[in-house]
Design a protein around this motif. Structure first.
Motif, PDB file in Angstrom:
ATOM      1  N   GLU A 134       0.838  -1.199   0.000  1.00 49.71           N
ATOM      2  CA  GLU A 134       0.000   0.000   0.000  1.00 49.71           C
ATOM      3  C   GLU A 134       0.875   1.253   0.000  1.00 49.71           C
ATOM      4  OE1 GLU A 134      -2.343   1.628  -0.403  1.00 49.71           O
ATOM      5  OE2 GLU A 134      -4.138   0.419  -0.246  1.00 49.71           O
ATOM      6  N   HIS A 138      -3.225   5.663   1.883  1.00 51.35           N
ATOM      7  CA  HIS A 138      -4.406   4.798   2.056  1.00 51.35           C
ATOM      8  C   HIS A 138      -4.379   4.019   3.362  1.00 51.35           C
ATOM      9  CE1 HIS A 138      -4.757   5.612  -2.261  1.00 51.35           C
ATOM     10  NE2 HIS A 138      -6.054   5.470  -2.032  1.00 51.35           N
ATOM     11  N   CYS A 139      -3.168   3.702   3.851  1.00 49.98           N
ATOM     12  CA  CYS A 139      -3.076   2.896   5.072  1.00 49.98           C
ATOM     13  C   CYS A 139      -3.301   3.758   6.319  1.00 49.98           C
ATOM     14  CB  CYS A 139      -1.716   2.216   5.125  1.00 49.98           C
ATOM     15  SG  CYS A 139      -1.649   0.854   6.295  1.00 49.98           S
ATOM     16  N   ARG A 182       0.639  -3.236   4.072  1.00 52.41           N
ATOM     17  CA  ARG A 182      -0.500  -2.707   4.836  1.00 52.41           C
ATOM     18  C   ARG A 182      -0.582  -3.382   6.206  1.00 52.41           C
ATOM     19  NH1 ARG A 182      -5.479  -5.459   1.370  1.00 52.41           N
ATOM     20  NH2 ARG A 182      -5.174  -7.575   2.161  1.00 52.41           N
ATOM     21  N   SER A 187      -7.345   0.004   4.914  1.00 53.94           N
ATOM     22  CA  SER A 187      -6.959   0.767   3.719  1.00 53.94           C
ATOM     23  C   SER A 187      -7.938   0.531   2.565  1.00 53.94           C
ATOM     24  CB  SER A 187      -5.547   0.371   3.286  1.00 53.94           C
ATOM     25  OG  SER A 187      -5.446  -1.040   3.190  1.00 53.94           O
TER      26      SER A 187
END
Ligand code: DAH
Length: 347
Positions: A134, A138-139, A182, A187
């Motif tokens: 990731e 987003h994480c 991730r 996420s």
């Protein structure tokens, strides 16, 4: 000796040699010595040409008949010898039980994941998927967890230099974003909402990573299931009812759940979910913590372009290993990854 007189003794000796051949090489030798290019029968046949017109038809007929008989004896002995060769050399006990071929089965984590997915499908959830490698955004960032947020310490992970975001032409004051493994399936909430307008009703089973040393309850990689529900007028009651339904399906109908206040940066209010059943009592406890959840934070909706004045939602996440360990009474998480067939066969 006349031509005709030679045929019968030659045939008799050929038949005897064929029938008495002890093994395949001996039989082959007999074949060559009678029927080969320079064999005795072949040579006699070549002499047919030297006979007179009157003698030839009877002689030809006789020698062809002899040859046919010899060939039949050869074939018969060959079949006998082949059968003998195929018999076992050692005595065999045909009463021994046969060897069973064991059927393969699904890994216990796969079985639990499939059960979870099946329960959620019943109430209209679809399975979504996202990348295990990731980006920080987003994480963490999009989930309202900026770089200086203390929650990041508890989810340290494996960072990978990402050449595209470390581009030397980027402005000097821009903070480079890293690729990472991730730390949670949360996420995928962001990835799905970025692509899709509400309503959203998804679950996300998948592999996650953390910088943890392996012991009986930790492993640097494990599995989670994430859930996300977004619609108008969604309440904590919807969340609790859904979680209760799924856990009763997974752990038995006498299962009870309770919510305890907690903190997650991407939900407000946030809760930890405990459950209680005969399984927890077997482990010597009434309540066991099993999942995190809450109402989606308005900032998360802002980050994906949903209007938080219109949309409401809830999310949860839990570990699949933990569910499997409680369900099957497994006391060491590392057993899942050792590929020991003696362990795996039990489920
Ligand atoms: N991501 C959390 C973890 O890995 C679990 C979690 C908590 C997921 C609350 C959620 C949530 O979606 O709302 O520990």
């Amino acid at each position: 000796m006349s031509f005709l007189d030679q045929i019968e003794p030659l045939k008799q000796s050929a038949l005897a040699e064929m029938r008495n051949a002890a093994d395949s090489p001996a039989l082959e030798q007999a074949r060559v010595s009678y029927l080969g290019t320079n064999g005795k029968v072949t040579s006699l046949m070549k002499q047919l040409g030297t006979l007179s017109k009157e003698e030839k038809p009877a002689a030809g007929k006789l020698i062809n008949a002899a040859k046919t008989e010899i060939e039949a004896a050869l074939a018969e002995r060959k079949a006998e010898l082949d059968l003998l060769a195929s018999r076992p050399k050692e005595p065999v006990d045909f009463t021994l039980p046969g060897r069973r071929r064991r059927l393969g089965k699904l890994h216990p984590l796969t079985q639990v994941t499939e059960d979870i997915v099946r329960s959620f499908r019943k109430i209209g959830f679809a399975v979504a998927d996202g990348p295990e490698v990731e980006d920080e955004y987003h994480c963490f960032d999009a989930l309202n967890t900026p770089a200086d947020h203390p929650a990041r310490d508890t989810q340290d992970t494996f960072y990978v230099d990402n050449p595209s975001t470390l581009d030397p032409r980027a402005p000097a004051d821009s903070r480079p974003s890293f690729s990472l493994l991730r730390t949670h399936t949360s996420s995928v909430q962001i990835r799905v909402m970025e692509k899709q307008q509400p309503p959203v009703r998804i679950i996300v089973p998948g592999r996650v990573y953390r910088r943890d040393n392996a012991d009986a309850t930790h492993n640097p990689t494990f599995h989670q299931v994430e859930g996300l529900y977004v619609d108008r007028n969604v309440t904590v009651g919807d969340l609790k009812g859904t979680v209760e339904f799924v856990f009763k399906e997974l752990m038995g109908s006498e299962t009870r759940i309770r919510f305890r206040p907690h903190y997650f940066s991407y939900t407000e209010p946030s809760f930890e979910i405990d459950f209680s059943s005969s399984l927890t009592r077997k482990m010597g406890k009434e309540w066991l913590e099993i999942a995190g959840c809450g109402m989606v934070h308005p900032q998360v909706f802002e980050n994906v372009g949903y209007d938080p004045e219109i949309w409401t939602g809830w999310a949860f996440g839990f570990g699949i290993e933990r569910i499997a360990m409680i369900r099957y009474g497994i006391n060491d998480i590392r057993l899942f990854y050792e590929n020991d067939a003696r362990f795996l066969r039990q489920f």
